[in-house]
Design a protein around this motif. Structure first.
Motif, mmCIF file in Angstrom:
data_model
loop_
_atom_site.group_PDB
_atom_site.id
_atom_site.type_symbol
_atom_site.label_atom_id
_atom_site.label_comp_id
_atom_site.label_asym_id
_atom_site.label_seq_id
_atom_site.Cartn_x
_atom_site.Cartn_y
_atom_site.Cartn_z
ATOM 1 N N VAL A 189 23.018 31.768 9.324
ATOM 2 C CA VAL A 189 23.225 30.321 9.277
ATOM 3 C C VAL A 189 23.511 29.789 10.674
ATOM 4 O O VAL A 189 23.274 28.609 10.967
ATOM 5 N N LEU A 190 23.988 30.633 11.572
ATOM 6 C CA LEU A 190 24.174 30.257 12.971
ATOM 7 C C LEU A 190 22.884 30.520 13.740
ATOM 8 O O LEU A 190 22.250 31.563 13.568
ATOM 9 N N ALA A 191 22.505 29.581 14.590
ATOM 10 C CA ALA A 191 21.199 29.669 15.254
ATOM 11 C C ALA A 191 21.148 30.787 16.295
ATOM 12 O O ALA A 191 20.097 31.399 16.491
ATOM 13 N N ILE A 192 22.242 31.031 16.989
ATOM 14 C CA ILE A 192 22.283 32.155 17.932
ATOM 15 C C ILE A 192 23.332 33.141 17.428
ATOM 16 O O ILE A 192 24.540 32.962 17.629
ATOM 17 N N TYR A 193 22.847 34.154 16.718
ATOM 18 C CA TYR A 193 23.738 35.129 16.081
ATOM 19 C C TYR A 193 22.888 36.345 15.779
ATOM 20 O O TYR A 193 22.524 36.600 14.647
ATOM 21 N N GLN A 194 22.569 37.127 16.826
ATOM 22 C CA GLN A 194 21.551 38.156 16.661
ATOM 23 C C GLN A 194 21.503 39.091 17.866
ATOM 24 O O GLN A 194 22.144 38.832 18.880
ATOM 25 N N PRO A 195 20.723 40.163 17.764
ATOM 26 C CA PRO A 195 20.535 41.043 18.922
ATOM 27 C C PRO A 195 19.512 40.472 19.902
ATOM 28 O O PRO A 195 18.593 39.747 19.510
ATOM 29 N N PHE A 196 19.708 40.828 21.182
ATOM 30 C CA PHE A 196 18.772 40.466 22.243
ATOM 31 C C PHE A 196 18.597 41.658 23.172
ATOM 32 O O PHE A 196 19.516 42.474 23.329
ATOM 33 N N GLU A 197 17.445 41.733 23.807
ATOM 34 C CA GLU A 197 17.199 42.761 24.816
ATOM 35 C C GLU A 197 17.546 42.211 26.191
ATOM 36 O O GLU A 197 17.090 41.126 26.566
ATOM 37 N N THR A 198 18.366 42.967 26.929
ATOM 38 C CA THR A 198 18.616 42.634 28.317
ATOM 39 C C THR A 198 17.655 43.463 29.183
ATOM 40 O O THR A 198 16.738 44.091 28.665
ATOM 41 N N ALA A 199 17.895 43.502 30.490
ATOM 42 C CA ALA A 199 17.016 44.254 31.379
ATOM 43 C C ALA A 199 17.076 45.750 31.108
ATOM 44 O O ALA A 199 16.130 46.474 31.447
ATOM 45 N N ASP A 200 18.178 46.232 30.477
ATOM 46 C CA ASP A 200 18.295 47.681 30.299
ATOM 47 C C ASP A 200 18.853 48.124 28.952
ATOM 48 O O ASP A 200 18.891 49.321 28.657
ATOM 49 N N ASP A 201 19.311 47.208 28.100
ATOM 50 C CA ASP A 201 19.927 47.640 26.846
ATOM 51 C C ASP A 201 19.967 46.476 25.862
ATOM 52 O O ASP A 201 19.680 45.329 26.230
ATOM 53 N N THR A 202 20.360 46.773 24.623
ATOM 54 C CA THR A 202 20.442 45.754 23.582
ATOM 55 C C THR A 202 21.880 45.285 23.429
ATOM 56 O O THR A 202 22.816 46.089 23.414
ATOM 57 N N ILE A 203 22.045 43.963 23.321
ATOM 58 C CA ILE A 203 23.348 43.375 23.059
ATOM 59 C C ILE A 203 23.228 42.441 21.863
ATOM 60 O O ILE A 203 22.120 42.101 21.437
ATOM 61 N N VAL A 204 24.371 42.047 21.311
ATOM 62 C CA VAL A 204 24.383 40.986 20.303
ATOM 63 C C VAL A 204 25.168 39.811 20.851
ATOM 64 O O VAL A 204 26.152 39.984 21.586
ATOM 65 N N LEU A 205 24.726 38.620 20.492
ATOM 66 C CA LEU A 205 25.333 37.384 20.961
ATOM 67 C C LEU A 205 25.641 36.526 19.742
ATOM 68 O O LEU A 205 24.767 36.298 18.904
ATOM 69 N N ALA A 206 26.883 36.073 19.625
ATOM 70 C CA ALA A 206 27.317 35.318 18.454
ATOM 71 C C ALA A 206 27.913 33.979 18.895
ATOM 72 O O ALA A 206 29.057 33.919 19.360
ATOM 73 N N VAL A 207 27.130 32.915 18.754
ATOM 74 C CA VAL A 207 27.575 31.575 19.142
ATOM 75 C C VAL A 207 28.113 30.890 17.892
ATOM 76 O O VAL A 207 27.355 30.404 17.053
ATOM 77 N N GLY A 208 29.438 30.853 17.765
ATOM 78 C CA GLY A 208 30.046 30.459 16.508
ATOM 79 C C GLY A 208 30.316 28.982 16.324
ATOM 80 O O GLY A 208 30.600 28.546 15.207
ATOM 81 N N ASN A 209 30.245 28.188 17.388
ATOM 82 C CA ASN A 209 30.471 26.751 17.237
ATOM 83 C C ASN A 209 29.809 25.998 18.382
ATOM 84 O O ASN A 209 29.245 26.613 19.309
#
Length: 401
Positions: A235-255
């Motif tokens: 339900v949050l638009a940015i709440y998912q995994p992303f690839e950086t230059a060398d590894d995977t991170i998750v970003l959770a924009v809650g408000n």
């Protein structure tokens, strides 16, 4: 004056006649809280989960060890009338009974809730099953995979455009065990007030439907049926995994305030200043565009750089870690969630109770028992004489290692 119990459930006796994972998990958590848990198992073979390997730690599988700490093992043949009667004698002195036998088999053995509770009115009887004690599918067998499929959980899990996938752990069993533990403790508390026992009915399907509650609520409110999406359709638009230059991170924009800080970290002033993206609803409407811009920027720097920047800005962001790294995580180590237990085949490491109490920390930490190791002691506590115990062992109604 007697000393106060050190653990909250000291003095509570639990008979655990369940196998596999959900029931044993529920009984284990009661044991973590101080209950005396007696695991009733088949002679020689024991719980099926003892054989769910490799890997094995000594004689038993790692899976079995992870759901059976803080218990004693009594091996009784419940396929015989004498074995059933022996179990009933144990229940006469018990506070809680945990079982996951097929409802039809329970009735044929006289172990169904109505019969047992008529004999033991103060007993908290907990029945764990795939589909519950009523309904058209009450007699169908249930496993974690079955519940994940039937509940819709698999329908929202997996790569975007791919086939539905099982969450890769015994999720249904663990959650059902936790649900059972909550309900059992509530029943014990009410028994203290009223003197009456209780029937606790927990199914894997119901537990997974509870996990699906937010997705079901959204669908009932008009959202289309979700599809596997790789975790990008919150339900949050940015709440998912992303690839950086060398590894995977998750970003959770809650408000919405966090969104502005996220844009600052990413140096995307055009997105921060776009009035159409100021709310989550606006960002959801343009999700593909927003995700593409964020992904493009994150790919320009290594994960460690982004993790530091987002941490300073107060935007939740974490690496996607493999288990080896998880076990070495400083926070995990500081919390001592993974501890060493001294088992009959030597020490082994395992996940302990996921809570702390101020008075006792994580509670008890006794290793899982060897099959039948405590049979004689349990029978003696149930009132059997030494001669009776010898006869039961000789006839194979009971068994000891």
């Amino acid at each position: 004056m007697a000393a106060e119990p050190r653990h909250p459930l000291e003095g509570i006796r639990v008979i655990d006649a369940s196998g596999s994972y959900a029931g044993p998990t529920a009984a284990m958590y009661l044991g973590d809280l101080g209950a005396d848990v007696i695991k009733v198992e088949r002679p020689r073979a024991g719980d099926d989960a003892r054989h769910w390997g490799p890997p094995f730690v000594g004689e038993d599988s790692a899976w079995f060890l992870s759901a059976n700490r803080n218990k004693r093992s009594a091996s009784i043949d419940l396929s015989t009338g004498d074995g059933v009667e022996l179990l009933l004698r144990l229940l006469d002195g018990a506070d809680v009974f945990v079982e996951n036998l097929n409802p039809g088999k329970l009735e044929s053995k006289g172990l169904d809730p109505e019969t047992v509770r008529a004999r033991c009115p103060r007993l908290v009887y907990c029945a764990l099953s795939g589909f519950g004690l009523d309904g058209p599918d009450r007699d169908q067998p249930g496993y974690d995979l079955i519940a994940q499929a039937r509940s819709g959980l698999m329908s929202v899990t997996g790569a975007r455009g791919g086939t539905p996938q099982r969450v890769s752990t015994a999720l249904s069993d663990i959650v059902a065990g936790m649900v059972a533990t909550i309900a059992i403790q509530a029943a014990l508390l009410r028994r203290e007030r009223t003197g009456d026992g209780e029937l606790v009915d927990v199914s894997l399907l119901d537990a997974d439907l509870a996990l699906m509650a937010p997705r079901i609520a959204s669908h009932l409110a008009g959202e289309p049926e979700p599809q596997p999406s790789g975790g990008t359709d919150s339900v949050l638009a940015i709440y998912q995994p992303f690839e950086t230059a060398d590894d995977t991170i998750v970003l959770a924009v809650g408000n919405d305030r966090m969104w502005q800080r996220c844009c600052d970290v990413l140096d995307l002033p055009e997105l921060a200043g776009d009035a159409g993206l100021a709310t989550n609803a606006g960002r959801r409407a343009r999700r593909a565009e927003v995700v593409a811009r964020v992904a493009e920027r994150l790919a320009t720097r290594p994960a460690a750089d982004w993790l530091e920047r987002f941490a300073q800005a107060g935007v939740p962001c974490q690496p996607v870690r493999r288990l080896g790294a998880v076990l070495e995580d400083p926070q995990v180590r500081a919390r001592a969630v993974v501890g060493e237990l001294e088992g009959p085949d030597g020490p082994y490491r395992a996940v302990r109770a996921p809570w702390r109490l101020g008075s006792v920390g994580r509670g008890r930490a006794d290793a899982a028992p060897r099959l039948g190791a405590d049979t004689a002691d349990v029978l003696r506590e149930a009132g059997c004489t030494p001669a009776e115990i010898d006869e039961l062992l000789e006839r194979g109604i009971a068994w000891t290692s």
